[in-house]
Write a protein that holds these residues in place. Structure first.
Motif, PDB file in Angstrom:
ATOM      1  N   THR A   1       0.000  -9.506   7.213  1.00 38.70           N
ATOM      2  CA  THR A   1      -0.345 -10.619   6.334  1.00 38.70           C
ATOM      3  C   THR A   1      -1.132 -11.706   7.041  1.00 38.70           C
ATOM      4  O   THR A   1      -2.071 -12.276   6.474  1.00 38.70           O
TER       5      THR A   1
ATOM      6  N   LYS B   1      -4.955  -9.412   8.329  1.00 40.14           N
ATOM      7  CA  LYS B   1      -5.794  -8.914   7.230  1.00 40.14           C
ATOM      8  C   LYS B   1      -7.076  -8.226   7.706  1.00 40.14           C
ATOM      9  O   LYS B   1      -8.040  -8.144   6.956  1.00 40.14           O
TER      10      LYS B   1
ATOM     11  N   SER C   1      -6.761  -9.330   2.733  1.00 43.60           N
ATOM     12  CA  SER C   1      -5.435  -8.987   2.227  1.00 43.60           C
ATOM     13  C   SER C   1      -4.693  -8.160   3.270  1.00 43.60           C
ATOM     14  O   SER C   1      -5.303  -7.572   4.173  1.00 43.60           O
ATOM     15  N   GLN C   2      -3.399  -8.109   3.138  1.00 43.06           N
ATOM     16  CA  GLN C   2      -2.541  -7.391   4.078  1.00 43.06           C
ATOM     17  C   GLN C   2      -2.892  -5.906   4.100  1.00 43.06           C
ATOM     18  O   GLN C   2      -2.984  -5.268   3.054  1.00 43.06           O
TER      19      GLN C   2
ATOM     20  N   TYR D   1      -0.139  -8.219   0.171  1.00 41.33           N
ATOM     21  CA  TYR D   1      -0.298  -9.636  -0.119  1.00 41.33           C
ATOM     22  C   TYR D   1      -1.714 -10.107   0.177  1.00 41.33           C
ATOM     23  O   TYR D   1      -2.348  -9.690   1.137  1.00 41.33           O
ATOM     24  N   SER D   2      -2.186 -11.039  -0.676  1.00 35.99           N
ATOM     25  CA  SER D   2      -3.507 -11.613  -0.497  1.00 35.99           C
ATOM     26  C   SER D   2      -3.541 -12.960  -1.191  1.00 35.99           C
ATOM     27  O   SER D   2      -2.926 -13.140  -2.242  1.00 35.99           O
TER      28      SER D   2
ATOM     29  N   GLN E   1      -4.864  -8.097  -5.132  1.00 39.97           N
ATOM     30  CA  GLN E   1      -3.689  -7.628  -4.418  1.00 39.97           C
ATOM     31  C   GLN E   1      -3.339  -6.211  -4.839  1.00 39.97           C
ATOM     32  O   GLN E   1      -3.752  -5.723  -5.886  1.00 39.97           O
TER      33      GLN E   1
ATOM     34  N   ARG F   1       3.168  -4.136  -3.408  1.00 44.67           N
ATOM     35  CA  ARG F   1       2.432  -3.743  -2.206  1.00 44.67           C
ATOM     36  C   ARG F   1       2.355  -2.224  -2.088  1.00 44.67           C
ATOM     37  O   ARG F   1       3.353  -1.530  -2.254  1.00 44.67           O
TER      38      ARG F   1
END
Length: 557
Positions: free
Chosen positions: A424, A427, A447-448, A467-468, A473, A496
Motif C-alpha cells: 500500500t 504501489k 494502487s497496492q 487499496y488505492s 481499486q 482486494r
C-alpha cells in the motif's frame, strides 16, 4: 432700466480691463495618505491612487474594461491549453506514473494517442513547414509597411514561385481541411490490437476465502487441477470436468488454518502451509499425506518448488529448503529477512531451475533478495532433524520498495528478468535485470500491488491490485513489457484481488478476492508452437539463446 454694473456684460468688461496678477491663483489642496499635497491639476493621478486602494474605492468611479473578453492562453503547452492532460500539469518524460482508470483498454489508449498526435501536427508545425499560420522559424524581423496589393489579381502558379504555388503539394490545392502531415498520419496503417475479453467466463463462490494480504490460497497445477484453501480445508477443482473434491480438513489434526498452497512444477504433489508453521505434503490423486515438517514456529505464507526441493517462507523471518525425497528432516535455513517472508519464487525450469537457478524472496521489511542456490553450495546437513544455517548473504539486495514485497515473478522469456510489486505504501512495479542488479523499468501504478504473473506466450505481465487513493481499486491489469503500456483493465471484484494463478496452457488466469469469489478470465492467446524439453534445436533452447541476447545491461532491446 436696471443698471449695468452687475450685469454679466459689465463683469466681463471689468475682468478684461483688470491688469494680470503676478501670482498664479492657487487652488485648494488635499492630503493623500497623509504625505505631501496634490494639486488640482493632478486629479487624474489621484483618481488612479484611489482606484488602487480597496479601502478608498467606495463611492468612487470604477474603471470600464469594455465588453470584450480576450483569453490568455499559454502557447508553450498545447496539451494543457486544450485540456488533454490532468490538472496536475505536464509531467516529465522520466516520471513513470500510471493512474489506473476504472475502465481502460488498448483501443482507448490508441485513440487518445492518435488524437494527441493530430493536435500536435496541426498546431505545432515543424521547421519544414514555415508557411503554416504565417509563422517563421527564424528570428523576428523589423516591422515594415506592407506593399500595396490589388484585390483582384490574375496570375498563374508558375509566376508565383515565392508562395510555393508551383507545386501540386501546396496547401492552396489541398482538398482536405487538415494539413498534409496530418492527412498522411490518418491514412497510415495503425498497429493491430489484440482483443482482450473483459468479462469472466466463469465465476465460482469461495466461502471463507480469507482477505489476508500475507496468504497464498489459490494455485493451479500442471495437471489442470486448481487447489483452493478455504478456512482449514483444501478443495480441488478439476478444470476439464468442473468437479470439486475435498482433499483434507486440517481442523481434525489441530494444525491450524491453511495459509499457503503450492503444486510441484510437474506432477500432482501439493504442499500445504498452515498458521502454526507446519507444512504437509500430499499426493493429491490418492488424497494421501506423504510428509509433515514442523520446523517453522509461525505461519507459512509463501512456498515455491524447484524440482524436488520445497522452499518455504514464514512469519518467523526464515526461509527453509526441504528435500522431499529424504525421509528425515534435513533442511537448510536462510535468515536474512528482518520481518515476515511473504513472497517466494524460484526461477522456472526453462531458465535454469532443476537443481540450480535463483530464488527471489520478498519480505515485510520492504526488502527483495535474490539467492544463488546451486545445490553444490546448499550445505544440507546429513543429520536428521537439524538445520544448516548459511552466512545469509544473498546475491542481490534490493531495497527500492517502500512497503511489503509479496508480488514476485520471473520472466519465462528473458533470463534473469524479475518483476516485483510493493504494497500500500509503495504501489510500484519494478522489473530487474538480476545479471547486473540494475532496474529495467520502474512503474508507479497508484494502487497496492498484490500479485504478479507473466504470460507464457507473449511478453506481457498481469498484476492484481487492492487499496488505492488515486485510481480504480480491486482491478486486474494487463501490461506490455518492456514499455509497461497498459493493455486492458479487468474489473468485477469488490475486494482486494489477493490471489492469482494461471492455467497450464497459459491462456486463462483465475483471480480470487476477499469478496469470496473466483473469477476466470481468457486473457492470453494460444501457444503458437509446443515447447521442447531441451537440445540445441528445440524451441525452448532457441528461446533461451534469444533471451540472453535481449537482456543487455539494464535495458531490454
Amino acid at each position: 432700466m436696471p443698471p449695468l454694473d452687475n450685469s454679466p456684460f459689465a463683469k466681463r468688461i471689468r475682468d478684461a480691463s483688470r491688469p494680470p496678477s503676478r501670482e498664479r491663483p492657487t487652488t485648494p489642496t488635499r492630503q493623500i495618505f497623509g504625505i505631501g499635497t496634490l494639486d488640482k491639476e493632478d486629479e487624474d493621478d489621484e483618481r488612479s491612487i484611489y482606484l488602487s486602494s480597496p479601502s478608498r474605492n467606495k463611492g468612487k468611479r470604477k474603471m470600464d474594461y469594455g465588453d470584450r473578453y480576450i483569453p490568455n492562453r499559454d502557447d508553450g503547452d498545447l496539451r494543457t491549453s486544450y485540456n488533454l492532460m490532468d490538472a496536475g500539469g505536464p509531467s516529465s518524460p522520466s516520471k513513470q506514473t500510471k493512474v489506473i482508470p476504472t475502465d481502460s483498454d488498448a483501443t482507448q489508449e490508441q485513440a487518445n494517442a492518435s488524437f494527441n498526435t493530430i493536435v500536435r501536427k496541426e498546431f505545432e508545425p515543424g521547421p519544414s513547414s514555415p508557411s503554416r499560420r504565417g509563422r517563421s522559424s527564424g528570428p523576428p524581423s523589423a516591422p515594415s509597411t506592407p506593399a500595396r496589393k490589388r484585390i483582384l489579381n490574375f496570375g498563374s502558379p508558375a509566376t508565383e514561385t515565392v508562395l510555393g504555388l508551383d507545386s501540386t503539394a501546396s496547401p492552396a490545392y489541398a482538398l482536405s481541411p487538415v494539413h498534409p502531415e496530418t492527412s498522411a498520419f490518418l491514412q497510415s496503417p495503425q498497429k493491430t490490437l489484440r482483443h482482450v475479453n473483459k468479462t469472466p467466463y466463469r465465476v465460482l463462490d469461495a466461502p471463507d476465502l480469507q482477505d489476508d494480504f500475507y496468504m497464498d490460497l489459490v494455485h493451479w497445477s500442471s495437471t489442470n487441477i486448481l487447489a483452493v484453501g478455504l478456512g482449514s480445508c483444501v478443495y480441488l477443482w478439476a478444470a476439464h470436468t468442473a468437479e470439486v473434491t475435498k482433499l483434507c480438513d486440517l481442523s481434525e489434526a489441530d494444525t491450524g488454518a491453511v495459509t499457503s498452497l503450492s503444486w510441484v512444477q510437474k506432477g500432482s504433489t501439493l504442499a500445504i502451509g498452515t498458521s502454526t508453521g507446519h507444512i504437509h505434503i500430499y499426493d493429491a490423486p490418492k488424497a494421501q499425506l506423504l510428509r509433515t515438517y514442523h520446523d517453522h514456529s509461525a505461519r507459512v505464507g509463501a512456498m515455491s518448488w524447484n524440482s524436488y526441493v520445497l522452499s518455504s517462507g514464514s512469519r518467523d523471518r526464515t526461509i527453509q529448503h526441504h528435500d522431499v525425497r529424504a525421509a528425515g528432516g534435513e533442511y537448510r535455513r536462510l535468515t536474512a529477512h528482518r520481518q515476515e517472508v511473504c513472497g517466494l519464487r524460484w526461477s522456472g525450469p526453462e531458465l535454469g531451475g532443476n537443481g540450480g537457478g535463483y530464488l527471489a524472496s520478498g519480505g515485510n521489511d520492504n526488502a527483495l533478495y535474490v539467492w544463488d542456490a546451486r545445490w553444490d553450495s546448499m550445505g544440507v546437513s546429513s543429520s536428521a532433524g537439524s538445520a544448516t544455517e548459511t552466512d545469509s548473504r544473498p546475491l542481490w539486495k534490493f531495497r527500492e520498495h517502500k512497503a511489503a514485497v509479496k508480488a514476485i515473478a520471473w520472466s519465462p522469456h528473458l533470463s534473469g528478468v524479475l518483476a516485483s510489486g510493493g504494497g500500500t505504501q509503495d504501489k510500484k512495479i519494478i522489473t530487474w535485470n538480476t545479471t547486473n542488479g540494475q532496474i529495467i523499468h520502474e512503474l508507479d501504478t497508484g494502487s497496492q500491488v498484490c500479485n504478479l504473473i507473466w504470460s507464457q506466450t507473449t511478453h506481457e505481465l498481469v498484476s492484481t491490485h487492492g487499496y488505492s487513493s488515486t485510481s480504480g481499486q480491486n482491478q486486474v491489469i494487463l501490461w506490455r513489457f518492456p514499455s509497461m503500456e497498459m493493455l486492458a483493465t479487468l474489473s468485477g471484484h469488490t475486494h482486494r484481488v489477493l490471489y492469482l494463478a494461471m492455467s497450464p496452457d497459459g491462456q486463462t488466469i483465475v483471480t480470487g478476492a476477499g469478496d469470496e469469489t473466483l473469477r476466470f478470465w481468457d486473457v492470453f492467446p494460444r501457444k503458437a508452437i509446443s515447447e521442447g524439453s531441451g537440445g540445441p534445436g528445440t524451441p525452448s533452447t532457441r528461446r533461451r539463446k534469444e533471451a540472453g541476447r535481449l537482456a543487455v545491461g539494464g535495458q531490454i532491446r
